[in-house]
Every structure is written in structure tokens, then in C-alpha cells.
Design a protein around this motif. Structure first.
Motif, PDB file in Angstrom:
ATOM      1  N   ALA A  30       0.736  -1.025   0.206  1.00 20.18           N
ATOM      2  CA  ALA A  30      -0.193   0.123   0.105  1.00 20.18           C
ATOM      3  C   ALA A  30       0.753   1.195   0.085  1.00 20.18           C
ATOM      4  CB  ALA A  30      -1.080   0.040   1.247  1.00 20.18           C
ATOM      5  N   ARG A  31       2.096   1.144   0.409  1.00 14.22           N
ATOM      6  CA  ARG A  31       2.996   2.491   0.453  1.00 14.22           C
ATOM      7  C   ARG A  31       3.594   2.556  -1.016  1.00 14.22           C
ATOM      8  NH1 ARG A  31       5.750   0.485   5.039  1.00 14.22           N
ATOM      9  NH2 ARG A  31       7.325   1.915   4.867  1.00 14.22           N
ATOM     10  N   LYS A  32       3.648   1.553  -1.734  1.00 14.32           N
ATOM     11  CA  LYS A  32       4.168   1.831  -3.117  1.00 14.32           C
ATOM     12  C   LYS A  32       3.509   2.957  -3.721  1.00 14.32           C
ATOM     13  CE  LYS A  32       5.898  -2.897  -3.602  1.00 14.32           C
ATOM     14  NZ  LYS A  32       5.948  -4.030  -4.158  1.00 14.32           N
ATOM     15  N   PRO A  33       4.362   3.975  -4.493  1.00 16.25           N
ATOM     16  CA  PRO A  33       3.699   4.942  -5.186  1.00 16.25           C
ATOM     17  C   PRO A  33       2.509   4.824  -6.111  1.00 16.25           C
ATOM     18  CG  PRO A  33       6.091   4.878  -5.496  1.00 16.25           C
ATOM     19  CD  PRO A  33       5.646   4.047  -4.744  1.00 16.25           C
ATOM     20  N   ASN A  34       2.727   3.491  -6.815  1.00 17.03           N
ATOM     21  CA  ASN A  34       1.689   3.024  -7.902  1.00 17.03           C
ATOM     22  C   ASN A  34       0.544   2.089  -7.497  1.00 17.03           C
ATOM     23  OD1 ASN A  34       3.520   0.889  -7.560  1.00 17.03           O
ATOM     24  ND2 ASN A  34       3.806   0.476  -9.798  1.00 17.03           N
ATOM     25  N   SER A  35       0.716   2.190  -6.042  1.00 16.17           N
ATOM     26  CA  SER A  35      -0.368   0.966  -5.319  1.00 16.17           C
ATOM     27  C   SER A  35      -1.816   1.450  -5.591  1.00 16.17           C
ATOM     28  CB  SER A  35      -0.158   1.124  -4.010  1.00 16.17           C
ATOM     29  OG  SER A  35      -1.104   0.426  -3.229  1.00 16.17           O
TER      30      SER A  35
END
Ligand SMILES: [Zn+2]
Length: 259
Positions: free
Chosen positions: A42-47
């Protein structure tokens, strides 16, 4: 191993970082149960989760049962409550709302009124100004205490039941004794062995009004900011006495200088 899936209508109360890119979420389900779940990546930019799982967000989620924590599979935003999220004053005023909701609810205990109260409080706070949001926060806290079984009594002595004068026309100098430990106002005859402190009548009168009124009426009443802070201090002593902890979000609000 992932178990069966189920759909969940919920509000995000809290989020904690897990590992490099995951989040652990504390959610309040529509039936008032608390659900703790992992949102992987969830903390990945493209999530696909990013910006949909912020605190205060009301969501429809597809969940999978897990061994200790459930897993968020998909999320659809019902209401991000952007008026709260994108304004520092609103966010500070509403943080104690979700903070208290997370303290008063439990994983296996249904409490549908708590969800309805929280959803209504956030909806109102989102569409009013920051000072009114502060009053919505104070009203939510007093009402949530009632639902949780420790409703403060402002109009009758908790010792003997005698009616206490709580007129808004009293001057700010008039005070009434109030004890969080004993559950509300105390008359002078019942004062013995009490830890009661003197609180201005004006403050207790407003607190009684917030407890007994709808959020619409609370927002329309133009509550004075100074008095709302005094009520929030009362709420903090109430939490300390009856929940056994402090709300850090309230402590932050008191020192933030935002109001
Ligand atoms: Zn009494």
C-alpha cells in the motif's frame, strides 16, 4: 495461507507501517466491530490502495480472512472526507474522533451505533468550518462515551440525584463541581471524599447541550472555541479515568497552536 473472501464497509481509524511497503490498518466495520488488516504494497507509489486507505476514509473493501490479520484485496472509496484530510485544522480536530473510536471498539464486539455515529461525525466535520469541527469532535466524544456505557451526567448530582442548575445565562464565574471518577457533577453536600474540581457552569452547560443534540444542531449553535477546548480537556480526563489511557491526538491538539 489466505482464507475465504468477504466484503467490508468500514472507516479507516489508524494505519501503521509494516515492512518496506505494507500497511497494517485498524478499521471500524459497519457493525461496529474493529477489524485489523494488512494492505500489501500500500505504500508503493503506484499501489491501487494509495490515497484510498487514508485515515478518516469510508471504504468498501474486498477482504480475505487471514490467520492473525485479514488481508485487503480491493478497495473502493465511499467518502475520503477530503475536507478533513487536506486541512491541518480539520485533521487535528478530527484525529481524536478516530482515536477514541479505536479505543472504544473491539474485534469481536458488535456496536453498530458507533459506526453510524462516527460516519455522521466525519460527514458533518468535513462540511463545516474548523471551529465547528472542533465542536463536532467534542460532541462525538461525549456521545461515544454514552454508547460505551460511561455517559457523563451534567444535570444531576451523581451522588444524590439533586437537579443542578446549568443555565447558559449564568456568568462564566459560576462553577459546579465535576468528578470524572464519580461520573459527572457533584453537589456540595456529596462532596465528601470526592476528587471533584470546579468547572464553569458555561462549560458544563455546553457539554450537556453537545451530548443531547444532533450534529446539525451542534454545528448551527456556533459553539465558542475556548469552551470547546475546556470540554475536550474534560473528555481527556474522562478517557484517563474510564478507558485507562490518554489520547495522544488530544494532547497534540492542545499544544498544536492550530486554533
Ligand atoms: Zn448530591
Amino acid at each position: 495461507m489466505v482464507g475465504p473472501t468477504y466484503s467490508l464497509h468500514a472507516i479507516v481509524l489508524r494505519k501503521t507501517k509494516l515492512g518496506e511497503s505494507d500497511l497494517i490498518l485498524t478499521l471500524l466495520a459497519e457493525d461496529g466491530r474493529q477489524v485489523r488488516a494488512v494492505a500489501k504494497g500500500a505504500r508503493k507509489p503506484n499501489s491501487p490502495f494509495s490515497s484510498r486507505l487514508e485515515i478518516f476514509a469510508e471504504v468498501e473493501a474486498l477482504m480475505a480472512s487471514g490467520k492473525s490479520l485479514d488481508i485487503v484485496k480491493e478497495v473502493r472509496l465511499v467518502d475520503a472526507h477530503q475536507g478533513i484530510v487536506f486541512d491541518a485544522q480539520h485533521a487535528a480536530a478530527c484525529a481524536p474522533v478516530v482515536d477514541l473510536a479505536s479505543r472504544l471498539t473491539q474485534p469481536d464486539l458488535a456496536s453498530p451505533k458507533m459506526f453510524a455515529l462516527l460516519s455522521s461525525a466525519l460527514g458533518h466535520a468535513c462540511s463545516c468550518n474548523a471551529e465547528e469541527a472542533l465542536a463536532v469532535c467534542a460532541a462525538f466524544m461525549l456521545k461515544a462515551f454514552s454508547f460505551a456505557g460511561f455517559r457523563p451526567c451534567f444535570d444531576r448530582c451523581v451522588g444524590c440525584g439533586v437537579s443542578m442548575p446549568l443555565s447558559c445565562t449564568e456568568t462564566a464565574r459560576d462553577t459546579v463541581l465535576f468528578s470524572a471518577a464519580e461520573g459527572g457533577v457533584v453537589c456540595s453536600r456529596c462532596l465528601l471524599f470526592s476528587d471533584a474540581q470546579r468547572i464553569p457552569v458555561e462549560v458544563l452547560s455546553w457539554a450537556h447541550f453537545l451530548l443531547m443534540s444532533t450534529f446539525d444542531d451542534v454545528v448551527a449553535s456556533r459553539p465558542p472555541c475556548r469552551v470547546m477546548f475546556e470540554i475536550l480537556h474534560l473528555c481527556q480526563s474522562w478517557v484517563r479515568e474510564h478507558v485507562g489511557s490518554r489520547l495522544k491526538s488530544l494532547d497534540f491538539l492542545f499544544v498544536s497552536g492550530l486554533f
